[in-house]
Design an enzyme around this catalytic site. Sequence first.
Site, PDB file in Angstrom:
ATOM      1  N   LYS A  79       0.845  -1.196   0.000  1.00 35.56           N
ATOM      2  CA  LYS A  79       0.000   0.000   0.000  1.00 35.56           C
ATOM      3  C   LYS A  79       0.880   1.246   0.000  1.00 35.56           C
ATOM      4  O   LYS A  79       1.889   1.295   0.718  1.00 35.56           O
ATOM      5  CB  LYS A  79      -0.900  -0.025   1.238  1.00 35.56           C
ATOM      6  CG  LYS A  79      -1.888   1.128   1.315  1.00 35.56           C
ATOM      7  CD  LYS A  79      -2.767   1.005   2.556  1.00 35.56           C
ATOM      8  CE  LYS A  79      -3.804   2.095   2.635  1.00 35.56           C
ATOM      9  NZ  LYS A  79      -4.687   1.961   3.826  1.00 35.56           N
ATOM     10  N   SER A 154      -9.574   1.770   2.910  1.00 36.75           N
ATOM     11  CA  SER A 154      -8.767   2.590   2.034  1.00 36.75           C
ATOM     12  C   SER A 154      -7.707   1.789   1.279  1.00 36.75           C
ATOM     13  O   SER A 154      -7.129   2.299   0.314  1.00 36.75           O
ATOM     14  CB  SER A 154      -8.065   3.688   2.842  1.00 36.75           C
ATOM     15  OG  SER A 154      -7.196   3.106   3.798  1.00 36.75           O
ATOM     16  N   SER A 178      -9.719  -0.512   7.195  1.00 36.07           N
ATOM     17  CA  SER A 178      -9.189  -0.447   5.823  1.00 36.07           C
ATOM     18  C   SER A 178      -8.484  -1.688   5.311  1.00 36.07           C
ATOM     19  O   SER A 178      -8.079  -1.718   4.144  1.00 36.07           O
ATOM     20  CB  SER A 178      -8.242   0.743   5.690  1.00 36.07           C
ATOM     21  OG  SER A 178      -8.983   1.913   5.559  1.00 36.07           O
TER      22      SER A 178
HETATM   23  N1  GLN Z   1     -12.829   4.038   6.271  1.00 42.38           N
HETATM   24  C1  GLN Z   1     -12.277   4.510   7.506  1.00 42.38           C
HETATM   25  C2  GLN Z   1     -11.910   5.957   7.383  1.00 42.38           C
HETATM   26  O1  GLN Z   1     -12.260   6.520   6.423  1.00 42.38           O
HETATM   27  C3  GLN Z   1     -11.117   3.648   7.900  1.00 42.38           C
HETATM   28  C4  GLN Z   1      -9.841   4.027   7.245  1.00 42.38           C
HETATM   29  C5  GLN Z   1      -8.685   3.147   7.610  1.00 42.38           C
HETATM   30  O2  GLN Z   1      -8.839   2.124   8.269  1.00 42.38           O
HETATM   31  N2  GLN Z   1      -7.514   3.584   7.229  1.00 42.38           N
HETATM   32  O3  GLN Z   1     -11.301   6.528   8.205  1.00 42.38           O
END
Ligand code: GLN
Length: 493
Positions: A79, A154, A178
């Site tokens: 990532k 994400s 994420s």
């Molecule tokens: N979707 C969540 C957010 O927008 C989690 C993001 C993540 O785990 N990096 O913060």
Amino acid sequence: MSTLPESVLEIAAEIRAGQCTAAQVLERSLDRIDAADASIGAFEDTRADTARSMAATVDEQVAAGHDPGPLAGVPIAIKDCIAVKGEPMTCGSRILDGYVSPFDAAAIERLRQAGAVLLGRTRCDEFAMGSSTEHCASGTVSNPWSHDHVPGGSSGGSAAAVAAGFVPAALGTDTGGSIRQPAALCGITGFKPSQGRVPRWGQVSFAPSMDQIGPFARTSADCAAIMQVIAGEDARDTTSAAATMGSVDLDAPADLSHLRIGVPQEHLDEGNHPAVNDGIERACDAARSLGATIVPVRLETTDLGIACYYVLGPAEASSNLARFDGVRYGRRADDVASLDELYERSRTEGLGAEARRRIVLGTWVLSAGYYDAYYNRALKVRRLIHDEYAARFSEVDLLLGATTPAPAFKLGSMSDPMSMYLCDRYTVTANIAGICGCSIPFGTADVDGTSLPVGVQLLGPLLGDHVVLQCAHALQQTTDHHLQRPPAGLNQN
Ligand code: GLN
């Protein structure tokens, strides 16, 4: 080529035994990416040249009779918010245009030492904020099961790269879901380690009290193999845990008769897509058939998770993202008349809408006059969530519930940020409490004639990572949901 192994464990075993080469496995990955990533968009870039030299080193070591390590020749995608020495890193943001990392993240150092071949940077939501990978400066990512649908986020690029068969494994990060949410939406396994299990050194901070690096793969056995490499204390992250991770016995018989598994009734919500609740029921049946005792439990703080997370997360983010000021890293505005203008224009030009929204929200909840009402209050809610998990884990070994309320949604269909935030209803509380969790595929949903994967989530206590992975492995030995592939031909479009 068709006889080359597909899984992390098989690839490493065959390369170490000289039955195939790291170069062959890498070229297969590169061919698949060439053939199909134009229609998926999982990668920012593939770093093919450095990958080829890493594979060559592994093959030379094997030829010389040396053991390259437990992940010998396994291509792993990373990532784009985890630092790799000498490589660009953008965190999906324009503000890091042109940034090249001068150092490796701790997890990357460990992958290298284990003989892995780092293959490509994967797209993510800007600074890991999002649930769809639509907030990525360089473009969106398609779900390999249906190119009209999001892969989740994400870490959507990492999840899509594994689901499409480009790589056997990838690293993602999970601050509120994420890893688990895109794993569920792409039909693969994703593991969020306990807080402190994997050092955060070199992972770009979003909300460090909740951030963790973790693996994606098809199977929990492969995730366990990667965890054994990347887990462990590191002096450069003082929050990393001293206790070593318990081992996962991949040869143990699939027997769960020693486990009590609680099913939070709040996860079987009527508002979920029916296939999600079905998946939980079927996972319970599978666990029961392996001897587990399944008990319904309450997890009343489930409803508090999103509100608490969207105070704590932005508060931490507003402070961490202050470093992207146009002075030290990446993009800098031209022709500015003052330092204030440099900050303002660099950040305005460099940061996207969602990152800005979080910074504004976080700065506000931390400001004098609102700090007690929001930030301190969220910390008290965090304690409630933590205590409720602790109480449940004194009664049961693991929890089994939903990863997401619904399967993947269509690209561009979720314009309201609040609806997007609600995708993380079942994942954020694990990060708030610091516990570990794994999403495993457990069937598909028919959404307007399209078959889309559905995941279920196993949650374990702080530092109970090996218990979660062992249980997921047992379930995957008796089911085949994790072996389902996206419809053939789709990736060749
Ligand atoms: N979707 C969540 C957010 O927008 C989690 C993001 C993540 O785990 N990096 O913060």
